[in-house]
Write a protein that holds these residues in place. Structure first.
Motif, PDB file in Angstrom:
ATOM      1  N   THR A 250      -4.918   2.720   8.262  1.00 21.31           N
ATOM      2  CA  THR A 250      -4.963   2.456   6.821  1.00 21.31           C
ATOM      3  C   THR A 250      -5.518   1.066   6.556  1.00 21.31           C
ATOM      4  O   THR A 250      -6.331   0.872   5.642  1.00 21.31           O
ATOM      5  CB  THR A 250      -3.560   2.588   6.209  1.00 21.31           C
TER       6      THR A 250
ATOM      7  N   ASP B 290     -10.687   2.666   1.011  1.00 20.44           N
ATOM      8  CA  ASP B 290      -9.454   2.798   0.232  1.00 20.44           C
ATOM      9  C   ASP B 290      -9.289   1.508  -0.570  1.00 20.44           C
ATOM     10  O   ASP B 290      -9.077   0.438   0.001  1.00 20.44           O
ATOM     11  CB  ASP B 290      -8.262   3.009   1.170  1.00 20.44           C
TER      12      ASP B 290
ATOM     13  N   PHE C   4       0.867   5.555  -0.684  1.00 21.22           N
ATOM     14  CA  PHE C   4       0.074   6.753  -0.899  1.00 21.22           C
ATOM     15  C   PHE C   4       1.009   7.937  -1.140  1.00 21.22           C
ATOM     16  O   PHE C   4       2.188   7.905  -0.794  1.00 21.22           O
ATOM     17  CB  PHE C   4      -0.879   7.028   0.276  1.00 21.22           C
TER      18      PHE C   4
ATOM     19  N   LYS D 104       0.857  -1.185   0.000  1.00 17.41           N
ATOM     20  CA  LYS D 104       0.000   0.000   0.000  1.00 17.41           C
ATOM     21  C   LYS D 104       0.885   1.224   0.000  1.00 17.41           C
ATOM     22  O   LYS D 104       1.700   1.440   0.919  1.00 17.41           O
ATOM     23  CB  LYS D 104      -0.918   0.011   1.228  1.00 17.41           C
TER      24      LYS D 104
ATOM     25  N   ASP E  80       5.966   9.590  -2.741  1.00 21.19           N
ATOM     26  CA  ASP E  80       5.255   8.360  -2.424  1.00 21.19           C
ATOM     27  C   ASP E  80       5.732   7.805  -1.091  1.00 21.19           C
ATOM     28  O   ASP E  80       6.938   7.780  -0.800  1.00 21.19           O
ATOM     29  CB  ASP E  80       5.477   7.305  -3.504  1.00 21.19           C
TER      30      ASP E  80
END
Length: 246
Positions: free
Chosen positions: A55, A64, A19, A17, A26
Motif C-alpha cells: 500500500t 492510490d 480502505f 490510510k 473500513d
C-alpha cells in the motif's frame, strides 16, 4: 553514466490510510509512518504480511491518492519513476528487447542498451519472447526495463519472491551490480531479511497493521565488504533487535 537519482531525498509521511474491505467494513492499513530515502541510496521496507508495505508503494507510485499525509519525490528533469513488481508483466507478443524499449521516452528509443543487457546476462535473449524465458530470466528483463529509463526513483515490490534461493541469490547479485553502476534512489519491499541486509543502506521495519515504524536500521558498510561472515553477523544482530522478522 551519471547517477540518475534526483537531488533531494524521497520523503514519505503517511499519517492515515483507510480502505473499504470486501465485507464493507473500513480497514485502517497505515496509522503513522514517516521515513526518508537519501538520493542514490537503497532502502528496504520489511514487515508482517498485510501490514501496508505494498500500500505504501502504491501511494508513492501515485496509484492510490486517498490518504492523509504528504510525499516528496526525488526531483529530476524529466522525473522518471520505474517499478518492478512480483510479476514481470512482459507483453508476450513482443521480444525481450521490444518490451524493454517500450518504456523509453520518444527521444530515447534508439538508446544503446547493450551494456545493460550484458550486465543482466540478457545479451543472448534480446530477440526471445517472454514465453521462452524462465521466471528468473523474465525478472531480469523486468529489471532491464526499469533501469533502461534511468529513473530518478526505482520502486521494487518483492521482485525475487517465489524464486528458489540459488536463482534469487544470483538476481540479488545482479541487481547490486547494475544498481551500483547506475545508482538511483531505490525503495524495495521484501519479507526476506537476508535480502534486505545484502542490498540496503537502510532497512525500515514496520509493525503489524495498522502500520507504524517499528525501527530503522542503517547500514554503512560498503557493499564490496559485505562478505558471507559480515552478512551472517549482521543478520543475527538485526534479527535479535527486531525479533520475529525471520
Amino acid at each position: 553514466m551519471p547517477p540518475a537519482g534526483g537531488q533531494n531525498a524521497l520523503e514519505v509521511e503517511i499519517r492515515d490510510k483507510v480502505f473499504r474491505g470486501a465485507d464493507g467494513v473500513d480497514v485502517r492499513a497505515i496509522a503513522d509512518i514517516a521515513f526518508a530515502v537519501e538520493p542514490a541510496s537503497f532502502a528496504t521496507l520489511i514487515g508482517p504480511s498485510g501490514c501496508g508495505k505494498t500500500t505504501t508503494l502504491r501511494i508513492i507510485l501515485g496509484l492510490d491518492s486517498e490518504f492523509s499525509g504528504q510525499l516528496r519525490l526525488p526531483e529530476n528533469e524529466p522525473r522518471r519513476i520505474a517499478a518492478v513488481f512480483q510479476e514481470p508483466r512482459l507483453l508476450p507478443w513482443r521480444t525481450v528487447e521490444d518490451n524493454v524499449r517500450l518504456a523509453l521516452a520518444d527521444d530515447a528509443t534508439d538508446r544503446d542498451l547493450s551494456d545493460l543487457f550484458a550486465a543482466l546476462g540478457l545479451s543472448e535473449m534480446r530477440g526471445r519472447f517472454p514465453g521462452e524465458l524462465s521466471l528468473g530470466l523474465a525478472r531480469r528483463a523486468a529489471l532491464a526495463r526499469a533501469f533502461a529509463i534511468r529513473p530518478s526513483l526505482l520502486v521494487l515490490d518483492e521482485p525475487f519472491v517465489s524464486l528458489d534461493e540459488q536463482t534469487a541469490g544470483r538476481l540479488r547479485n545482479l541487481l547490486t551490480e547494475v544498481w551500483s553502476a547506475r545508482p538511483t534512489t531505490a525503495l524495495m519491499v521484501t519479507h526476506n531479511l537476508r535480502e534486505a541486509v545484502q542490498l540496503s543502506d537502510k532497512i525500515i521495519f514496520l509493525t503489524e497493521r495498522p502500520a507504524r515504524i517499528r525501527g530503522i536500521h542503517e547500514i554503512s558498510t560498503p557493499r564490496a565488504e559485505r562478505d558471507t561472515r559480515w552478512r551472517e553477523t549482521t543478520l543475527s544482530t538485526v534479527a535479535k533487535r527486531y525479533s520475529g522478522v525471520l
